[in-house]
Design a protein around this motif. Sequence first.
Motif, mmCIF file in Angstrom:
data_model
loop_
_atom_site.group_PDB
_atom_site.id
_atom_site.type_symbol
_atom_site.label_atom_id
_atom_site.label_comp_id
_atom_site.label_asym_id
_atom_site.label_seq_id
_atom_site.Cartn_x
_atom_site.Cartn_y
_atom_site.Cartn_z
ATOM 1 N N LEU A 194 -0.413 33.250 107.347
ATOM 2 C CA LEU A 194 0.951 32.671 107.743
ATOM 3 C C LEU A 194 1.079 31.363 106.921
ATOM 4 C CD1 LEU A 194 0.673 32.969 111.707
ATOM 5 C CD2 LEU A 194 1.655 34.564 110.315
ATOM 6 N N LYS A 195 2.417 31.433 106.644
ATOM 7 C CA LYS A 195 2.739 29.957 105.643
ATOM 8 C C LYS A 195 1.897 30.349 104.434
ATOM 9 C CE LYS A 195 4.623 26.993 109.174
ATOM 10 N NZ LYS A 195 3.841 27.563 110.521
ATOM 11 N N ALA A 196 1.518 31.540 103.960
ATOM 12 C CA ALA A 196 0.646 31.942 103.025
ATOM 13 C C ALA A 196 0.803 31.059 101.892
ATOM 14 C CB ALA A 196 0.649 33.123 102.793
ATOM 15 N N THR A 197 -0.258 30.046 101.487
ATOM 16 C CA THR A 197 -0.382 29.269 100.322
ATOM 17 C C THR A 197 -1.509 29.553 99.746
ATOM 18 O OG1 THR A 197 1.337 27.720 101.496
ATOM 19 C CG2 THR A 197 0.032 26.814 99.780
ATOM 20 N N ARG A 215 5.833 22.192 102.028
ATOM 21 C CA ARG A 215 5.548 21.699 100.709
ATOM 22 C C ARG A 215 6.157 22.752 99.525
ATOM 23 N NH1 ARG A 215 1.419 20.822 96.499
ATOM 24 N NH2 ARG A 215 1.423 18.924 95.690
ATOM 25 N N ALA A 216 7.045 22.271 98.930
ATOM 26 C CA ALA A 216 7.664 23.484 98.276
ATOM 27 C C ALA A 216 8.538 22.563 96.745
ATOM 28 C CB ALA A 216 8.444 24.300 98.801
ATOM 29 N N LEU A 226 -1.792 23.594 94.450
ATOM 30 C CA LEU A 226 -1.513 24.353 95.471
ATOM 31 C C LEU A 226 -0.126 24.999 95.154
ATOM 32 C CD1 LEU A 226 -2.429 21.963 98.315
ATOM 33 C CD2 LEU A 226 -3.529 23.782 97.904
ATOM 34 N N SER A 227 0.263 26.094 95.596
ATOM 35 C CA SER A 227 1.355 26.808 95.367
ATOM 36 C C SER A 227 2.329 26.316 96.693
ATOM 37 C CB SER A 227 1.145 28.371 95.487
ATOM 38 O OG SER A 227 0.852 28.864 96.962
ATOM 39 N N GLN A 228 3.545 27.040 96.561
ATOM 40 C CA GLN A 228 4.489 26.863 97.538
ATOM 41 C C GLN A 228 4.243 27.840 98.630
ATOM 42 O OE1 GLN A 228 4.709 28.221 94.313
ATOM 43 N NE2 GLN A 228 6.477 29.632 94.421
ATOM 44 N N PRO A 229 4.566 27.917 99.894
ATOM 45 C CA PRO A 229 4.359 29.024 100.762
ATOM 46 C C PRO A 229 5.181 30.214 100.718
ATOM 47 C CG PRO A 229 5.593 27.253 101.990
ATOM 48 C CD PRO A 229 5.238 26.969 100.381
ATOM 49 N N PHE A 230 4.539 31.493 101.243
ATOM 50 C CA PHE A 230 5.057 32.728 100.782
ATOM 51 C C PHE A 230 5.385 33.416 102.204
ATOM 52 C CE2 PHE A 230 3.110 31.648 96.826
ATOM 53 C CZ PHE A 230 4.039 31.906 95.926
#
Length: 690
Positions: A383-386, A357-358, A397-401
Amino acid sequence: MITKEYIFGGIVQGMGFRPTALRLATELGITGTVCNTGGRVTLTATGEGAALTAFAKRLCRAFSIYQYEVNELPFQPFPGFTITHSRGARGLPFLPPDLATCPDCQRELLDPKNRRYRHPFITCIHCGPRYTVMEALPYDRERTVMGRFPLCPDCRAEYTTPADRRCHAQTIACPHCGPQLTMDIETAAQLLRQGEVVAVKGIGGYHLCASATNPPAVAKIRQIKHRGQKPFAVLFRNIEEVRQYCRVSQAEEKLLLSAARPIVLLESKRPLPTEITCGSDRVGAFLPCNPLQILLLEAISPLVATSANISGAPMCTDDTAVQQFSVPVLGHDRPILTPIDDSVLQVTEGNPAFMRRARGYVPLAVELPFAAKQTTLCLGGDLKATFGYHAGRYVFLSQPFGDLEHPDCLAAYQENIERFAALHGFTAEKVVADLHPGYTARRFYPPDMQVQHHIAHAAAVLAEHQLTEPALCFALDGTGYGTDGQIWGSEVFDFDGGRFTHLGHLPPFTCPPGDSVATDAQLCLSCYLGTQPLVNRAKDAGVPLLQNSSAGRLFDAAAAALGLCDTNTYEGQCAATVEQAARRASGAYLFDPACTPRELLEEMQCQKADVPALALGLHHWLARWILNQAQAYRRSTVVLSGGCFTNQILTRCTADLLRRNGYTVYTACKVPPGDGALALGQAYISALEE
């Protein structure tokens, strides 16, 4: 004639709310003012009561309104209806995501008679970058990166004309006053035709692009990125071209053409080079989301377009960073303030399901069934840090980093926590983290509260469906830190409406500490079968080992047992090969529902003749195990969560079996089922326990 004040909260900035209000007011004979106030819009309107009621209803229908206040005011006469200067008063803000080029702008872009013909930055109130160019609220041009591009007289006239669809469209410009390219589009297209890799600046970062029909060029991208066997996404000119290569359902077409323009996983129909697919029977297809991509694809299509970064590192957002790849650059001078990758979805059971989700969806909020008493920063996982902020009833919610063990990913994660807070006006009064004591984010944001990994997975599905009723919750994934210090991953919880009780999981296997079992499927299989010599010697010597109940590792072991895949060069690779084999099956091998995972794997090794049937049989066996657990604990509502439910066959088999037996089933829809949802689940638990 009466006067009322209306305060609208929701997706009301960057979407043409104020010019729409102006046009409606003129039509209905209403006078007054409209302005942005922080993250909301405030209207002061004078008119007949019926006209004011119709005015408010039509605005609510036209926009995504989450909050709506009406205040009676003393009668105020106005000479007309005007858009006034924004004020800084803050309410709960709902920022718009970036939107793909709308049909009207695309027609103008390709019309030789239009003054914006082939202008690669064409936008209007209905489309263009939003979140990635926003510097502050209220959302006005001077608080976006477009403030550094003064409007020419023609654009200024459009911007101030109420009937024009570019009235108060903050990102508009034209060839005379807008951003400029660093390379001619035809030059870039010619380089691509010649087999070159070109870095192309998008909405949220650069893509490395190559012709999808040129295998050596695609192989060069794989080499540049240090990318293993993970398939690439393919950017197509239009939906007709997608259909040449892929089978597309009505639901999938709707997703592809949506304003978010996500990557959608589709069934392959016409072979693409193995350098793209790496043997996968599915294609990550997407359509152009901005004018520059549209123009490039008019010249050469389809293209491999993948984020410009070394695998595992953050994506590049400026010319300096992208120079590390030593490829030609098609850039421009409009800055990107927020890095954001393409969203990835698939259609499962006829419904959209997120894998990432971005862009196009972040920073849209998810509403919870109850409010937070304190503004809460939820750190998600490593992992997939959001991350997410919970304010009021909403989780933003943020995008994953990526993986926070990578220092650049950690830096991007921290920088965007601060930017996200500044944009929304949030100050964290409480911090919630995963229970894992070694997670990176905890070192920088000491938590006030910890939530067990799989409880957060289950709670995320409860949250997005606004459920508070009792439910039996399943969380199946690769790895999560259990309350007993062991590796969990097939957990069953009873949720009684107020708390979670852990009921159990699949029979665990013994494995060594460290990450090797998550990457080496043969090691995983030998641990399951009890034939791993190092593990057996460690047992005999009394060396501490771990108990692992991960459903994800069961798929890895099955991939090795069936001879499909021995190594995860990227997360979920082995599981994907098992799912792909199952899609080829004409029927499922029937495993005894009472057998253990070890017995199941032993039987797989003895019955390799029909690998697809065995692979499908594993899915059916897991679905039956879930049904048996549900029947043992007698709840009518079942929640399915965790990364294993990105597997379409497992989700479909399990949901169908449960529904046929009278259960109501909920799965992830608004967020991914995997670690990208942890922050949402953490927010739910935090508010539940306040």
